[in-house]
Design an enzyme around this catalytic site. Structure first.
Site, PDB file in Angstrom:
ATOM      1  N   SER A  42       0.762  -1.132   0.136  1.00 56.13           N
ATOM      2  CA  SER A  42      -0.225  -0.201  -0.115  1.00 56.13           C
ATOM      3  C   SER A  42       0.840   1.110  -0.396  1.00 56.13           C
ATOM      4  O   SER A  42       1.373   0.972  -0.962  1.00 56.13           O
ATOM      5  CB  SER A  42      -1.123   0.036   1.451  1.00 56.13           C
ATOM      6  OG  SER A  42      -2.481   1.160   1.271  1.00 56.13           O
ATOM      7  N   THR A  43       0.705   2.063   1.251  1.00 58.34           N
ATOM      8  CA  THR A  43       1.290   3.235   2.065  1.00 58.34           C
ATOM      9  C   THR A  43       2.919   3.030   1.007  1.00 58.34           C
ATOM     10  O   THR A  43       3.589   2.240   1.661  1.00 58.34           O
ATOM     11  CB  THR A  43       1.190   4.120   2.260  1.00 58.34           C
ATOM     12  OG1 THR A  43      -0.203   4.129   2.375  1.00 58.34           O
ATOM     13  CG2 THR A  43       1.751   5.177   2.112  1.00 58.34           C
TER      14      THR A  43
ATOM     15  N   HIS B  48      -3.051  -0.877  -3.199  1.00 56.02           N
ATOM     16  CA  HIS B  48      -3.857  -0.318  -3.475  1.00 56.02           C
ATOM     17  C   HIS B  48      -3.445   0.569  -4.316  1.00 56.02           C
ATOM     18  O   HIS B  48      -2.746   1.972  -4.389  1.00 56.02           O
ATOM     19  CB  HIS B  48      -4.108   0.178  -1.906  1.00 56.02           C
ATOM     20  CG  HIS B  48      -4.668  -0.955  -1.210  1.00 56.02           C
ATOM     21  ND1 HIS B  48      -3.446  -0.485   0.192  1.00 56.02           N
ATOM     22  CD2 HIS B  48      -5.009  -1.971  -0.797  1.00 56.02           C
ATOM     23  CE1 HIS B  48      -4.545  -2.304   1.038  1.00 56.02           C
ATOM     24  NE2 HIS B  48      -4.980  -2.535   0.627  1.00 56.02           N
TER      25      HIS B  48
ATOM     26  N   ASP C 172      -4.563  -4.742   5.768  1.00 51.80           N
ATOM     27  CA  ASP C 172      -4.612  -5.270   4.973  1.00 51.80           C
ATOM     28  C   ASP C 172      -3.694  -6.331   4.253  1.00 51.80           C
ATOM     29  O   ASP C 172      -2.687  -6.138   4.633  1.00 51.80           O
ATOM     30  CB  ASP C 172      -5.199  -4.382   3.525  1.00 51.80           C
ATOM     31  CG  ASP C 172      -6.110  -5.423   2.409  1.00 51.80           C
ATOM     32  OD1 ASP C 172      -6.380  -6.130   2.888  1.00 51.80           O
ATOM     33  OD2 ASP C 172      -5.371  -5.302   1.425  1.00 51.80           O
TER      34      ASP C 172
ATOM     35  N   MET D 293       0.558   1.351   5.052  1.00 49.12           N
ATOM     36  CA  MET D 293      -0.836   1.957   5.911  1.00 49.12           C
ATOM     37  C   MET D 293      -1.997   0.467   6.338  1.00 49.12           C
ATOM     38  O   MET D 293      -2.782   0.165   5.378  1.00 49.12           O
ATOM     39  CB  MET D 293      -1.138   2.838   5.833  1.00 49.12           C
ATOM     40  CG  MET D 293      -1.736   3.876   6.645  1.00 49.12           C
ATOM     41  SD  MET D 293      -2.266   5.258   6.254  1.00 49.12           S
ATOM     42  CE  MET D 293      -3.529   5.784   4.699  1.00 49.12           C
TER      43      MET D 293
END
Length: 288
Positions: A109-110, A135, A231, A228
């Site tokens: 993600s991030t 993401h 998940d 972040m």
């Protein structure tokens, strides 16, 4: 005055580095610009609110605030050139492992766009199939796949669904659907489903990892990178319980040590390692 956002960001990160969240419109040209901003060291990005997507400004504000909070605690990366990310001095040698039945599953993600790029730069052209969930909004994933394809030895595509899962190919989940793996008549196929978000995300890392645990089991290798939230943590745990090898990015090399931390805390991570070492460790696990 007399400079665009990318030129400003390049100067900012060179002269006074600080956490940056990019706000982008949902267009192909904007997605390319956003990827350049991430190359330059922006922590994350968010699309501009649109009147046609049914989201309230309150919901948008919550997402923006969450990203700003994450950026505040994120680690800044060293700035790279704004023009392009260079290929490594030498591409990874062929592994001879393409036909051993292993499949690699990756979630991020991030900070993940650059982490995935660095990971794939260490992967040989004849690697086992790799399925990736990052993401990202749907208008960005095609550009992301094209960028990775131009840089890495394996072929990288945005998954369309019903593709045969083949060695030497990396499948990026599109931003509009969950990516799963399913059995076909002669091997595995990709599957896309537009079911509700899981852990507030679609695509969700947990959805991909759960399908891998159920169908691939001991032949799977799971990898969770910077991001972040949580998940992927439970899905990686189910992968490990199914006999898969599992890896998590360590805190020191993460932009945001959220998803790998949650996976580590629940016992899902068999081995933690730096992003620099990740490709070598994963390919080593594929050999076993």
């Amino acid at each position: 005055p007399k400079m665009d956002g990318i030129e400003f960001l390049e100067r900012l990160m060179r002269l006074r580095p600080m956490p940056v969240v990019m706000v982008s419109s949902f267009t192909e040209s904007a997605s390319d610009t956003t990827l350049k901003a991430l190359e330059l060291g922006a922590i994350d990005f968010i699309g501009k609110p649109r009147a046609d997507n049914g989201r309230s400004m309150e919901s948008y504000a919550e997402d923006l605030v969450e990203k700003i909070r994450a950026a505040k605690g994120a680690r800044l990366r060293k700035m790279t050139s704004s023009s392009t990310v260079p290929l490594p001095a030498s591409l990874p040698p062929k592994s001879g492992l393409a036909g051993n039945g292993k499949i690699i599953f990756v979630g991020a993600s991030t900070g993940g766009t650059e982490a995935i790029r660095e990971f794939l730069l260490g992967i040989p052209a004849d690697c086992p199939p790799i399925l990736i969930v990052q993401h990202m909004p749907e208008s960005f994933t095609a550009s992301f796949a094209r960028r990775l394809d131009s840089l890495s030895a394996p072929r990288v595509i945005e998954a369309q669904g019903n593709e045969k899962v083949e060695p030497g190919t990396v499948y990026i989940a599109p931003g509009h659907s969950h990516l799963l793996i399913r059995r076909g008549n002669s091997g595995y196929l990709t599957e896309l489903v537009a079911t509700p978000p899981v852990n507030r995300h679609r695509p969700s890392v947990d959805v991909l990892f759960d399908s891998a645990a159920a169908l691939v089991g001991r032949k799977a290798v799971g990898v969770i990178l910077t991001g972040m939230g949580k998940d992927g943590a439970q899905g990686l745990l189910r992968l490990r319980q199914a006999g898969a090898r599992t890896f998590g990015q360590d805190e020191a090399s993460c932009v945001v040590y959220g998803m790998p931390r949650e996976a580590f805390l629940v016992g899902a991570v068999e081995e933690q390692c730096s992003l620099e070492e990740m490709a070598k460790r994963v390919m080593g696990a594929v050999c076993v």
